[in-house]
Design an enzyme around this catalytic site. Structure first.
Site, short mmCIF file in Angstrom:
data_model
loop_
_atom_site.label_atom_id
_atom_site.label_comp_id
_atom_site.label_asym_id
_atom_site.label_seq_id
_atom_site.Cartn_x
_atom_site.Cartn_y
_atom_site.Cartn_z
N GLU A 260 -2.44 7.46 -5.80
CA GLU A 260 -1.82 6.20 -5.43
C GLU A 260 -0.30 6.33 -5.61
OE1 GLU A 260 -6.03 5.19 -6.15
OE2 GLU A 260 -4.55 6.22 -7.39
N SER A 261 0.33 7.02 -4.65
CA SER A 261 1.79 7.12 -4.53
C SER A 261 2.39 8.30 -5.28
CB SER A 261 2.46 5.78 -4.86
OG SER A 261 1.99 4.78 -3.97
N CYS B 184 0.57 2.19 -6.04
CA CYS B 184 0.12 1.12 -5.16
C CYS B 184 -1.28 0.68 -5.56
CB CYS B 184 0.14 1.60 -3.71
SG CYS B 184 -0.86 3.06 -3.42
N SER C 170 0.28 10.11 2.34
CA SER C 170 1.35 10.09 1.34
C SER C 170 2.16 11.36 1.45
CB SER C 170 0.78 9.99 -0.08
OG SER C 170 0.31 8.69 -0.37
N HIS D 245 4.57 6.41 1.99
CA HIS D 245 3.16 6.06 1.78
C HIS D 245 2.72 5.08 2.86
CE1 HIS D 245 3.43 8.14 -2.03
NE2 HIS D 245 4.56 7.49 -2.24
#
Length: 418
Positions: free
Chosen positions: A79-80, A94, A263, A295
């Site tokens: 997540e990022s 995120c 990403s 992203h």
């Protein structure tokens, strides 16, 4: 980055939470600056990957890959992103990650493994959430996030920039010497009273309502034998992401998610022999290393893409290798084709030059987006484009300049005219 559209857990929250912590004014000020390890690493870069992975497990994300640069390390996350410099950490996450819950552990790691017992500055920011009701912990509400940070830091200030009932940007920051965890003595930001720090510069382009043609490439059905890094590298080349900055200056680390999402982190090494074009002084070092990160959450109904970069595009290189701000914005927007976007330029301000740069940034925002000047290969899939399908143009819905302690901000939001 993204969940299947029919996931019972519901839509994915693309807008990220961004935490940036400085433990000293520069990499030259870390306790072990004069005693690097065998790889030339100092400060926080000496901390082992497994220690950072343990911290990231608290946040609820995992490391996918790492690029080790000359000046910083770029961790690509589930997540990022996570960036580690000798003196600074940037954690961008995120979804429903618990970004701020990693902060106490970060402070502990810095103290016990890098001998950094004080915080020079702390910044926390995010765009307004699409689905705030899905957030967890202190992230359920901006007020709760501020309260959480105020319990850790003795002094901080919280701001809302933009329309409260529309797209807006939230910021919490502390000042040098005031951003220290409770019961820890402050550091002197400049004990000699004469140190001039390098300009700190960050541009964010936060985009929503991506066109169908821009979203389509970010859906993929990878087989178990497919390498998501290899697939993402080819996609980056196809879409022009690899060419946002000159490829010979860039080390790109990208990842394709299945069934959708993308990403990328990039480290950019640029020659600092620059002309001062728009009010930012060129630094004395011959070269520097910066980053950009992208992203993408492509699902219809909550599509979102973000671009963040600390390479100072207001500075015009003599060899023209670094795009100016207008060109940079147009390159990014032409790839993702948003219906709505917000832009922020956050720049340190030791003198009046930052105010001039903020005004220059607002002019660049406008010139890049208003009047159909976005690159011609931007093709919005709608029959109602301005001028019968010609190059798109945007209208500005917000323009705000802000002065904080030691920083200036340019914020603007735009909507596509159709």
């Amino acid at each position: 980055m993204a969940q299947p559209p029919d996931d019972p857990q519901g839509p994915f929250e693309g807008p990220e939470k961004l935490l940036e912590i400085w433990f000293s004014p520069s990499s030259n000020d870390v306790p072990d600056a004069s005693s690097p390890d065998s790889s030339g690493r100092t400060g926080l870069r000496k901390v082992h990957r497994k220690v950072w992975e343990e911290m990231l497990s608290i946040v609820k994300c995992q490391v996918l890959s790492v690029v080790y640069g000359d000046d910083m390390d770029a961790y690509l996350l589930s997540e990022s992103s996570f960036f580690v410099s000798p003196h600074r950490l940037i954690l961008k996450t995120c979804g429903t990650t618990l970004n701020l819950l990693g902060l106490p552990r970060i402070l502990e790691i810095a103290a016990t493994q890098a001998n950094m017992h004080s915080v020079y500055r702390c910044f926390y920011s995010r765009k307004s959430f699409m689905f705030p009701e899905r957030q967890l912990g202190p992230h359920r509400d901006w007020k709760q996030e501020v309260e959480y940070l105020d319990k850790i830091f003795t002094t901080g200030a919280a701001y809302t920039v933009g329309k409260v009932n529309g797209d807006h940007w939230l910021l919490y920051l502390t000042n040098p010497g005031e951003s220290n965890p409770r019961e820890i003595s402050p550091i002197d930001p400049d004990p000699e009273g004469s140190q001039r720090l390098p300009t700190d510069y960050t541009i964010e382009i936060l985009m929503s309502d991506l066109s169908a043609s821009a979203r389509a490439p970010f859906f993929s059905s990878l087989s178990p034998s497919d390498n998501p890094h290899v697939h993402a590298a080819a996609l980056s080349q196809q879409l022009g992401i690899s060419d946002i900055f000159p490829p010979q200056l860039t080390e790109l680390d990208a990842y394709t998610f299945s069934p959708c999402g993308y990403s990328a982190n990039a480290l950019v090494r640029w020659d600092n022999d620059c002309e001062n074009k728009d009010g930012i002084a060129a630094e004395s070092d011959s070269s520097q290393e910066g980053y950009y990160t992208i992203h993408v959450t492509p699902e219809e109904g909550w599509s979102y893409a973000s671009f963040e970069c600390n390479v100072p595009s207001l500075v015009s290189s003599k060899n023209k290798s670094i795009p100016d701000l207008k060109t940079l914005i147009q390159r990014v927007v032409s790839i993702f084709q948003p219906g709505r976007l917000s832009l922020t330029l956050f720049i340190s301000s030791e003198d009046d030059s930052a105010e001039e740069s903020v005004e220059a940034a607002q002019r660049a925002f406008k010139m890049a987006l208003i009047g159909g000047q976005v690159n011609s290969h931007f093709s919005r899939d709608t029959t109602s484009l301005l001028n019968g399908g010609g190059p798109p143009t945007y209208k500005r819905t917000d323009k705000i300049n802000y002065e904080f302690g030691g920083y200036d901000l340019a914020f603007a939001s735009f909507e596509l005219i159709v």
